[in-house]
Scaffold this active site. Structure first.
Site, PDB file in Angstrom:
ATOM      1  N   SER A 102      40.864  39.503  44.464  1.00 56.72           N
ATOM      2  CA  SER A 102      40.210  38.195  44.490  1.00 56.72           C
ATOM      3  C   SER A 102      38.710  38.311  44.257  1.00 56.72           C
ATOM      4  O   SER A 102      38.035  37.313  44.030  1.00 56.72           O
ATOM      5  CB  SER A 102      40.425  37.525  45.838  1.00 56.72           C
ATOM      6  OG  SER A 102      41.782  37.548  46.181  1.00 56.72           O
ATOM      7  N   CYS A 103      38.200  39.531  44.328  1.00 53.77           N
ATOM      8  CA  CYS A 103      36.778  39.760  44.061  1.00 53.77           C
ATOM      9  C   CYS A 103      36.502  39.511  42.578  1.00 53.77           C
ATOM     10  O   CYS A 103      37.414  39.496  41.764  1.00 53.77           O
ATOM     11  CB  CYS A 103      36.397  41.193  44.388  1.00 53.77           C
ATOM     12  SG  CYS A 103      36.691  41.652  46.103  1.00 53.77           S
ATOM     13  N   VAL A 104      35.224  39.314  42.238  1.00 53.50           N
ATOM     14  CA  VAL A 104      34.862  39.132  40.830  1.00 53.50           C
ATOM     15  C   VAL A 104      33.871  40.221  40.426  1.00 53.50           C
ATOM     16  O   VAL A 104      32.946  40.542  41.179  1.00 53.50           O
ATOM     17  CB  VAL A 104      34.248  37.730  40.596  1.00 53.50           C
ATOM     18  CG1 VAL A 104      33.819  37.562  39.137  1.00 53.50           C
ATOM     19  CG2 VAL A 104      35.248  36.640  40.951  1.00 53.50           C
ATOM     20  N   GLY A 115      38.900  37.548  40.307  1.00 53.74           N
ATOM     21  CA  GLY A 115      39.204  36.242  40.894  1.00 53.74           C
ATOM     22  C   GLY A 115      40.684  35.917  40.907  1.00 53.74           C
ATOM     23  O   GLY A 115      41.090  34.773  40.730  1.00 53.74           O
TER      24      GLY A 115
END
Lengths: 201, 161
Positions: free
Chosen positions: B28-30, B93
């Site tokens: 979910s990190c970018v 994401g």
């Protein structure tokens, strides 16, 4: 976040009994002897957590459950991809090495295993603490360890830069099944657990 | 010297040609890559959360989109990059787990991507490519020789932005 030696001992003991229950459940399901390590209790920087399971790009299957109740937490059961394949072959009564990718049925089976392990673990944690702790329905993902762990780490990241991780490794005696069981209490939940078992900092 | 610079979760790094910047296992990190094609100076940030003002603790500015990106941009400018030439490419994401009743926290990947785009607008850096969303992890690498942003996945192949 700091824990006293006594708190660490208490968490290790609670983790030990919980993981013991889970290992027994798993052993009965697959009819194999399961060895487990004494739980590691550690407070580590968020970015270091993926290293516990072989680095952020290690390929793993992860079963994730939320724990509801007075001490909200996350539970994650991580298995290296090959172990997940071995495990479903055992569960489905297939020859070892048969599975190369997971069918919907295999996925349900793995989620059910996660469910049973979490239930066994939470049972003993509830017993110790007299807190009612209930697991959510499980969710499964097969991907990079960093990507899967990020789901939990992001929730913790809103509160701080460190995670309290209670981790146990399961291994079968002969076949190459290996799994990591994580209990990661939400910030604040640790105090509730400690107060419930009567250990002060 | 050609060097592979690793960027951990909630961290950012900058570098120059011929090095590469890499970050493993984004969920979910970018991962935000900024690059100046003339000076061949670039930066890669691996952010976890959209907004430092909504969090209770903000010890590590590299964790949040709104604090990490201006810091990384400043560092690139100090190294000699030119603001007008810097462009950005973003990836990540994802939503790793699907629950029947997806709560807000489960949609954090989407919120991260949105936030990154808003911050880029705010600091006036043009975004020229993105590979966001989905339900799978990504490893991202920014080649400072060419500015190519390579995205690796487990089952969805590899692509270059």
């Amino acid at each position: 976040m700091k824990l006293s030696a006594m708190q660490l001992d208490a968490l290790r003991e609670v983790g030990n009994v919980g993981a013991g229950n889970s290992a027994t459940a798993l052993s009965q399901i697959i009819n194999r002897k399961i060895d487990m390590t004494v739980p590691q209790v550690a407070i580590m920087p968020l970015g270091d957590v993926p290293d516990v399971v072989g680095g952020p790009d290690a390929m793993v299957a992860g079963v994730y459950l939320r724990v509801f109740g007075p001490a909200p937490s996350s539970i994650l059961f991580l298995l290296p991809r090959e172990s997940a394949f071995y495990l479903v072959d055992m569960l489905m009564g297939r020859e070892s090495g048969y599975t190369k990718s997971l069918s919907t049925m295999d996925e349900s089976a793995l989620m059910e295993i996660g469910n049973i392990l979490a239930g066994a673990y939470l049972n003993s944690l509830s017993h110790f603490t007299k807190l009612t702790l209930l697991p959510s329905i499980p969710a499964l993902a097969m991907d990079m360890a960093g990507a899967i762990l990020s789901v939990i780490l992001i929730q913790l990241g809103q509160m701080g830069d460190h995670a309290l991780v209670i981790e146990t490794e399961f291994t079968t005696e002969t076949e190459g099944v290996k799994g990591h069981f994580f209990l990661i209490p939400d910030p604040g939940s640790l105090d509730t657990i400690m107060a419930a078992i009567g250990v002060k900092g | 010297m050609s060097e592979l610079i690793k960027v951990g979760m909630a961290d950012y790094k900058t570098g120059k040609n011929p090095s590469s910047l890499i970050s493993y296992g984004l969920g979910s990190c970018v991962g935000i890559a900024m690059y100046d094609a003339v000076s061949k100076i670039g930066g890669l940030a691996h952010i976890m959360l959209p907004d430092s003002t909504q969090a209770r603790s903000a010890e590590n500015p590299a964790k949040f989109a709104d604090t990490a990106l201006p810091l990384m941009l400043d560092e690139m400018l100090r190294m000699g990059a030119s603001k007008s030439r810097i462009t950005a490419k973003i990836a990540g994401g994802a939503q790793m787990f699907t629950f029947a009743n997806a709560t807000d926290i489960m949609r954090v990947g989407e919120r991260n991507s949105e936030a990154v785009k808003n911050i880029l607008k705010k600091i006036d850096v043009r975004m020229i490519a993105e590979d966001t969303g989905g339900n799978y992890g990504r490893t991202v690498e920014l080649k400072l020789e060419s500015g190519i942003y390579r995205i690796k996945t487990i089952d969805k192949g590899e692509k270059e932005l």
